[in-house]
Scaffold this motif. Structure first.
Motif, PDB file in Angstrom:
ATOM      1  N   PHE A  43       0.418  -1.630   0.059  1.00 39.49           N
ATOM      2  CA  PHE A  43      -0.186   0.107   0.423  1.00 39.49           C
ATOM      3  C   PHE A  43       0.568   1.167  -0.213  1.00 39.49           C
ATOM      4  O   PHE A  43       0.426   2.355  -0.662  1.00 39.49           O
ATOM      5  N   CYS A  44       1.842   1.102   0.950  1.00 39.29           N
ATOM      6  CA  CYS A  44       2.905   2.271   0.922  1.00 39.29           C
ATOM      7  C   CYS A  44       4.052   2.596   0.055  1.00 39.29           C
ATOM      8  O   CYS A  44       3.587   4.009  -1.007  1.00 39.29           O
ATOM      9  N   LEU A  45       3.593   1.672  -1.052  1.00 44.50           N
ATOM     10  CA  LEU A  45       4.183   1.679  -2.944  1.00 44.50           C
ATOM     11  C   LEU A  45       3.244   2.243  -3.364  1.00 44.50           C
ATOM     12  O   LEU A  45       3.824   3.216  -4.343  1.00 44.50           O
ATOM     13  N   TYR A  46       2.526   1.380  -3.681  1.00 46.21           N
ATOM     14  CA  TYR A  46       1.761   2.425  -4.388  1.00 46.21           C
ATOM     15  C   TYR A  46       0.602   3.966  -3.899  1.00 46.21           C
ATOM     16  O   TYR A  46       0.718   4.710  -5.036  1.00 46.21           O
ATOM     17  N   GLN A  47       0.848   3.961  -2.653  1.00 49.47           N
ATOM     18  CA  GLN A  47       0.499   5.240  -2.878  1.00 49.47           C
ATOM     19  C   GLN A  47       1.691   6.642  -3.285  1.00 49.47           C
ATOM     20  O   GLN A  47       1.530   7.265  -2.947  1.00 49.47           O
TER      21      GLN A  47
END
Length: 383
Positions: free
Chosen positions: A125-129
């Motif tokens: 989730f962190c990478l995507y955001q």
């Protein structure tokens, strides 16, 4: 299929991989986060796509610096996101306006279920955001082209992401955010990405003032091929941008991807139609590219909420409105040659308005469990 994993406050990092199988909690849900990782990879292509687009629209002497800037902006934003950006936007203990530093320096951002979806590990989730933030900052710095120097632009990008993007993302997508709890409808970033970047680029251009070169020389793109290649990468990356915002590999994400292509297509047609009438039968490759981008901007907040035909209407109307603002720089007496405000500011506001007008009751509700493997009700911004 096992029950969806739950966040354990006693192990906020998701567990020690030396003593437990941290993958076991996601058994049966692997395709959700694999799909999101794939979406993140193709969203990354938007970054060089914007660099190519800006490089083609600018004069030849500025093209190389804009390509360079597209890479180093992504690098600076990555550092900002790891340092405190992610925590300011998505910490679990955030307030209604901004997050705290609970995840400062990527603390506990490992394999626990993320704040956005219980079946997406937090590191994914962190990478995507992160890539959302990088794309947005890249859009903003276009307001400074051929005037702002590279180093000040990088410093500006770091602090803009901190004081503008992260708070607005927290409002919109963090479950503690005030817009999230209205609830507002913003599927993939009409507000945090487009409206925020468009108005910020306008302010940036206004502060820096106009260039000294004759206006006629400034308005002609130096390389249409680069504009076309940049648009292709942006269009392709937008499938991940909108499709992945469902935060699962279910049917809503597929629907959002279809709507993305539909709006880009009708956006290109709408802009070309305006150009054809304005220039008495002449077509423009640059106009078609700008129309596709306007359509992508318009559908971003609506992608998962509207039917395919309404997505076509949103793309078409957004592109026409943006195309009719062709003389916006003259009206405002500014020099914003990348058309960031026209495409993203006005296009984002149009898309947000049309989302409220056209969002269907079915689109605003989570899909029945018989139609999707997503085990929990989606947050309103991700349905």
């Amino acid at each position: 299929m096992s029950s969806a994993p739950e966040f354990d406050p006693l192990h906020p990092d998701g567990g020690d991989p030396r003593s437990v199988d941290v993958n076991a909690q996601y058994a049966g849900y692997e395709y959700h986060y694999i799909y999101l990782v794939f979406c993140a990879f193709i969203v990354w292509l938007i970054i060089p796509g914007i660099g190519l687009l800006y490089g083609g629209l600018a004069r030849r002497k500025s093209a190389l610096s804009l390509l360079f800037q597209s890479i180093v902006v992504a690098a600076v934003v990555t550092f900002q996101w790891m340092f405190w950006g992610y925590s300011l936007a998505y910490s679990r203990t955030a307030g209604p306006f901004i997050g705290d530093l609970a995840n400062f320096g990527m603390k506990n951002v490992v394999v626990a279920p993320s704040i956005g979806s219980a079946v997406i590990p937090e590191i994914v989730f962190c990478l995507y955001q992160l890539l959302f933030c990088a794309c947005t900052v890249q859009i903003v710095v276009g307001g400074a082209f051929e005037r702002g120097r590279i180093l000040p632009s990088l410093v500006f990008g770091f602090f803009w992401a901190t004081v503008v993007y992260c708070p607005v993302a927290c409002w919109t997508w963090n479950p503690n955010g005030w817009l999230f709890n209205l609830p507002s409808l913003d599927f993939a970033g009409g507000g945090p990405v487009h409206v925020a970047s468009g108005w910020s680029a306008l302010a940036y251009a206004f502060v820096l003032g106009k260039r000294k070169t004759k206006v006629e020389k400034l308005r002609k793109p130096h390389n249409t091929t680069l504009v076309f290649l940049g648009t292709v990468l942006i269009w392709f990356g937008w499938f991940g941008f909108n499709g992945g915002s469902a935060l699962n590999g279910g049917l809503r994400s597929m629907y959002a991807a279809f709507n993305t292509n539909t709006a880009a297509s009708t956006g290109a047609l709408g802009w070309v139609m305006v150009d054809y009438i304005r220039h008495r039968g002449k077509f423009s490759v640059v106009g078609a590219c700008e129309g596709a981008i306007a359509g992508l901007v318009g559908i971003t907040p609506a992608a998962g909420y509207v039917s395919v035909w309404l997505a076509a209407v949103i793309g078409f109307l957004t592109a026409i409105v943006c195309a009719l603002c062709n003389n916006l720089n003259d009206w405002l007496h500014i020099d914003e040659g990348m058309d960031v405000f026209k495409l993203h500011g006005i296009g984002g506001m149009m898309g947000s308005f049309l989302t409220g007008l056209f969002a269907t009751s079915a689109g605003k509700q989570p899909l029945p469990s018989s139609q999707t493997s997503y085990p929990l009700p989606c947050p309103p911004s991700y349905r």
